[in-house]
Design an enzyme around this catalytic site. Structure first.
Site, mmCIF file in Angstrom:
data_model
loop_
_atom_site.group_PDB
_atom_site.id
_atom_site.type_symbol
_atom_site.label_atom_id
_atom_site.label_comp_id
_atom_site.label_asym_id
_atom_site.label_seq_id
_atom_site.Cartn_x
_atom_site.Cartn_y
_atom_site.Cartn_z
ATOM 1 N N LYS A 153 5.438 -4.362 -5.135
ATOM 2 C CA LYS A 153 6.885 -4.271 -5.106
ATOM 3 C C LYS A 153 7.457 -4.397 -3.707
ATOM 4 O O LYS A 153 8.518 -4.971 -3.496
ATOM 5 C CB LYS A 153 7.324 -2.952 -5.727
ATOM 6 N N CYS A 213 0.849 -1.184 0.000
ATOM 7 C CA CYS A 213 0.000 0.000 0.000
ATOM 8 C C CYS A 213 0.888 1.238 0.000
ATOM 9 O O CYS A 213 1.972 1.248 0.576
ATOM 10 C CB CYS A 213 -0.937 0.083 1.198
ATOM 11 N N HIS A 234 17.221 -35.117 -12.309
ATOM 12 C CA HIS A 234 16.743 -35.753 -11.071
ATOM 13 C C HIS A 234 15.246 -35.523 -10.862
ATOM 14 O O HIS A 234 14.782 -35.487 -9.724
ATOM 15 C CB HIS A 234 17.534 -35.230 -9.866
ATOM 16 N N LYS A 273 11.608 -14.073 -13.158
ATOM 17 C CA LYS A 273 11.153 -12.914 -13.941
ATOM 18 C C LYS A 273 10.126 -13.363 -14.963
ATOM 19 O O LYS A 273 9.115 -12.716 -15.179
ATOM 20 C CB LYS A 273 12.374 -12.297 -14.629
ATOM 21 N N GLU A 333 6.759 -14.309 -13.417
ATOM 22 C CA GLU A 333 6.158 -13.150 -12.751
ATOM 23 C C GLU A 333 5.426 -12.240 -13.733
ATOM 24 O O GLU A 333 4.336 -11.763 -13.441
ATOM 25 C CB GLU A 333 7.315 -12.398 -12.076
ATOM 26 N N GLU A 353 16.787 -16.619 -11.332
ATOM 27 C CA GLU A 353 16.261 -15.267 -11.531
ATOM 28 C C GLU A 353 15.530 -15.158 -12.877
ATOM 29 O O GLU A 353 14.469 -14.533 -12.976
ATOM 30 C CB GLU A 353 17.422 -14.252 -11.434
ATOM 31 N N ARG A 401 3.543 -0.095 -5.121
ATOM 32 C CA ARG A 401 3.297 -0.683 -3.794
ATOM 33 C C ARG A 401 1.963 -1.428 -3.722
ATOM 34 O O ARG A 401 1.634 -2.021 -2.704
ATOM 35 C CB ARG A 401 3.307 0.419 -2.730
ATOM 36 N N TRP A 451 -2.782 -2.602 -1.708
ATOM 37 C CA TRP A 451 -2.491 -4.015 -1.957
ATOM 38 C C TRP A 451 -3.241 -4.745 -0.863
ATOM 39 O O TRP A 451 -2.904 -4.623 0.320
ATOM 40 C CB TRP A 451 -0.989 -4.272 -1.871
ATOM 41 N N ASN A 505 -1.120 2.272 5.761
ATOM 42 C CA ASN A 505 -0.295 1.190 5.216
ATOM 43 C C ASN A 505 0.199 0.375 6.396
ATOM 44 O O ASN A 505 0.797 0.931 7.317
ATOM 45 C CB ASN A 505 0.895 1.788 4.448
ATOM 46 N N GLY A 506 -0.061 -0.933 6.370
ATOM 47 C CA GLY A 506 0.375 -1.790 7.468
ATOM 48 C C GLY A 506 -0.723 -2.761 7.813
ATOM 49 O O GLY A 506 -1.673 -2.956 7.042
HETATM 50 C C1 F6R Z 1 10.766 -10.022 -8.184
HETATM 51 C C2 F6R Z 1 10.850 -9.133 -7.044
HETATM 52 C C3 F6R Z 1 10.690 -9.717 -5.683
HETATM 53 C C4 F6R Z 1 11.588 -8.967 -4.678
HETATM 54 C C5 F6R Z 1 11.319 -9.468 -3.255
HETATM 55 C C6 F6R Z 1 12.237 -8.818 -2.242
HETATM 56 O O1 F6R Z 1 10.955 -9.331 -9.386
HETATM 57 O O2 F6R Z 1 11.004 -7.959 -7.186
HETATM 58 O O3 F6R Z 1 10.965 -11.084 -5.675
HETATM 59 O O4 F6R Z 1 12.920 -9.186 -5.024
HETATM 60 O O5 F6R Z 1 9.990 -9.209 -2.917
HETATM 61 O O6 F6R Z 1 12.115 -7.436 -2.278
HETATM 62 P P1 F6R Z 1 13.194 -6.491 -1.616
HETATM 63 O O7 F6R Z 1 14.431 -6.566 -2.422
HETATM 64 O O8 F6R Z 1 12.581 -5.128 -1.630
HETATM 65 O O9 F6R Z 1 13.432 -7.007 -0.233
#
Ligand code: F6R
Length: 602
Positions: free
Chosen positions: A597, A2, A500, A481, A484, A477, A27, A73, A99-100
């Site tokens: 995010k 949020c 395996h 990506k 996602e 990674e 957010r 969110w 937010n929280g």
């Molecule tokens: C994927 C992504 C998430 C963040 C994860 C940790 O693209 O962005 O997997 O990497 O939520 O976020 P931070 O780095 O802010 O702790």
């Protein structure tokens, strides 16, 4: 999660609130709302959907020089109009954004209901305006009522409140970020700086327990007991342009393309006389460390794997732990343990919890983050910044590259301090190649075939990514990506693991992206060929000169470099592949469904 914003000052507030919310949408984007006050009642406008949806419901901008806003969110209750913030009390005199997570909201709600309060939403937040209204009645003073309401709350919050007939914003924080922005003729409060970066670069990072009162021409910060609190004014060095999309269709594409600059910033001034150097970390700073634990989530975990491999190679006892699993995986910790929190946002609840647990058991902590003033930076014993600039796309791209590079330098710095460790023997060559990395990323961006490959494979059934060593973390990674932002099934494996179990899923409909770095990648080649003999198309992702290129069906090429950095170049190719596949599938690239995010809940 949020995002919240508040604004008070000269002129109209609504447009500033709405554009600020757009910059906070990373957010959360389940619903959006604003409340504006102009002396004739608090006017709330809110709806499910994004800020753009909210704008389209407004025939004209509500009039008023002060207001609050929220982009959500969802945690408590689905993303409906009713659950959108701001929430109000029954008389609609008090409006609050939050937010929280309020842990004791059930209990508070029941108490308030017993006193005759009726609720309209499923949210935990709605108790806050009701509490403020209730205490205003009993105490008679709004500031005291806000203070009392905040004292009653258990859990985490950054809140901003406005009250009918008062030209004032009240705010408080505990456990969720809140920044005060100071301009000549207006004040802002927001979850993050990009919300008001168009207006001011002068900020105060508020601390837990701070309560803020904003009047049009003055601000006051106190503790919960009402004692004045002094907080320093910082100047952020992010350019307002960094926060916009510029010429790009999506923030993600912009952020992929700004990696050369981000990497140059991450490296600048951090190689001194052939050694890695960090501002604020003196020589010998890590001399007492005997174990390093990296803790992180998601993409940051993959960057931590990158750093972890380098540190282990330097002979340092190293663990790379998923922050969400820290309580069950951490093992012994003492004052010779350095816990390194790798977190772009500096606000990830799982990562913060892991660090708090480690430090409560005696460990020393270091945050590696992108956000100055973030909770991780403030709570850790030391902080190192990755200097990537604001990242708005929910999928992390440039921050991964900047994290990996910063961590690589940090590992050499740590190894230089620990008596029995051995910093890389070829670190001069490694650092020389690092200086060329931004240029090599540019080459990848200019020459990539990722779009053509995405077009060829975007309607496949599954996507596999394999790699060995540094290539393994890049494969993980790449898969994260891809899934996602495309919503397609994608998995990453250590090359040797494919046979395996996962090989059972491999068919001609499941391309395998084989990441190699030019180091010891025989396993990647062998396992890719095993997948190919089961019909899977193989895409080699790495430097030109490698035996895998001769057998692969396609190649995403990267410039020759030191094997430590080749994986980061391969990762740029995979970022572009995901981006183009998601675009072909018409996905909302910057705001993938169900994600946000900054993940501030466990
Ligand atoms: C994927 C992504 C998430 C963040 C994860 C940790 O693209 O962005 O997997 O990497 O939520 O976020 P931070 O780095 O802010 O702790």
């Amino acid at each position: 999660m949020c995002g919240i914003i508040a604004r008070i000052g000269q002129g109209e507030a609504a447009d500033t609130l709405l554009s600020g919310l757009e910059n906070l949408e990373y957010r959360g984007y389940d619903s959006a709302g604003i409340a504006v006050q102009n002396g004739s009642g608090v006017k709330v406008h809110k709806c499910s959907g994004e800020v753009a949806d909210l704008k389209s419901t407004l025939d004209s901008r509500p009039h008023g020089n002060m207001g609050i806003g929220h982009t959500r969110w969802s945690t408590h209750g689905p993303p409906t109009d009713e659950n959108a913030h701001p929430h109000t009390d029954m008389a609609r005199n008090v409006a609050v954004v939050h937010n929280g997570v309020i842990d004791n909201y059930d209990e508070l709600r029941a108490d308030l209901q017993a006193k005759g309060h009726e609720f309209e939403s499923d949210t935990d937040t709605e108790v806050i305006p009701h509490l403020i209204a209730e205490y205003r009645e009993t105490i008679g003073d709004t500031e005291a009522a806000v203070r009392r309401a905040v004292e009653t709350l258990e859990g985490s919050y950054a809140i901003a409140a406005i009250v009918d007939g008062e030209e004032r914003v009240y705010a408080a924080r505990k456990g969720s970020p809140l920044v005060l922005g100071l301009d000549d003729e207006e004040w802002f409060l927001a979850s993050d700086v990009p919300a008001f970066l168009d207006h001011t670069e002068d900020v105060i990072y508020l601390e837990d327990g701070d309560l803020v009162v904003l009047d049009p021409d003055a601000y006051r910060i106190t503790d919960l007991a009402g004692n004045p609190v002094e907080r320093p004014v910082d100047t952020v060095d992010w350019d307002p342009e960094d926060a916009g999309k510029g010429e790009y269709d999506h923030y993600m594409l912009k952020e992929i393309h700004t990696q050369p600059t981000a990497l140059s910033n991450a490296i600048e001034g951090r190689i001194d006389d052939g050694d890695a150097a960090f501002e604020d970390l003196s020589d010998g700073a890590f001399a007492d460390v005997d174990t390093v634990q990296f803790v992180a989530c998601g993409t940051s975990y993959h960057a931590a794997m990158y750093g972890g491999q380098l540190l282990r190679t330097a002979g340092v006892r190293t663990e790379v732990l998923r922050a969400s699993e820290y309580d069950v995986t951490s093992g012994p910790v003492d004052e010779n343990t350095l816990v390194v929190a790798v977190t772009q946002s500096g606000e990830t609840a799982d990562t913060l919890d892991a660090v708090r647990e480690a430090t409560s058991r005696g460990a020393r902590s270091l945050a590696v983050t992108n956000v100055v003033g973030s909770t991780a930076a403030r709570e850790a014993d030391d902080a190192i910044y990755i200097r990537a600039g604001p990242e708005v796309g929910v999928a992390a791209t440039k921050t991964y590259s900047s994290q990996a590079v910063t961590l690589a330098l940090l590992t050499q710095r740590i190894a230089a301090d620990i008596p029995d460790a051995t910093p890389a023997a070829d670190r001069e060559a490694m650092f020389d190649a690092l200086a060329d990395l931004p240029r090599h990323v540019e080459t990848v961006l200019e020459t990539t075939d990722a779009e053509a490959l995405a077009r060829e494979y975007f309607d496949s059934e599954s996507y596999f990514f394999i790699g060995n060593g540094f290539g393994h973390s890049v494969a993980l990674e790449g898969a994260l990506k891809f899934k996602e932002i495309t919503y397609e099934h994608a998995e990453g494996f250590a090359s040797g693991e494919l046979k395996h179990g996962p090989l059972a899923l491999v068919t001609e409909e499941s391309p395998v992206f084989a990441v190699y770095t030019g180091g010891d990648d025989e396993k990647t080649k062998t396992n890719a060929i095993e997948a190919q003999s089961r019909g899977a198309p193989i895409v080699a992702v790495g430097p030109e000169d490698h035996p895998l290129v001769d057998v692969a069906d396609a190649h995403l090429s990267v410039p020759d470099t030191h094997p430590v950095w080749a994986g980061l170049l391969a990762n740029v190719q995979l970022q572009l592949l995901s981006y183009h596949a998601a675009k072909l599938l018409d996905r909302p690239i910057d705001k993938p469904r169900n994600l946000a995010k900054s993940v501030t809940v466990e």
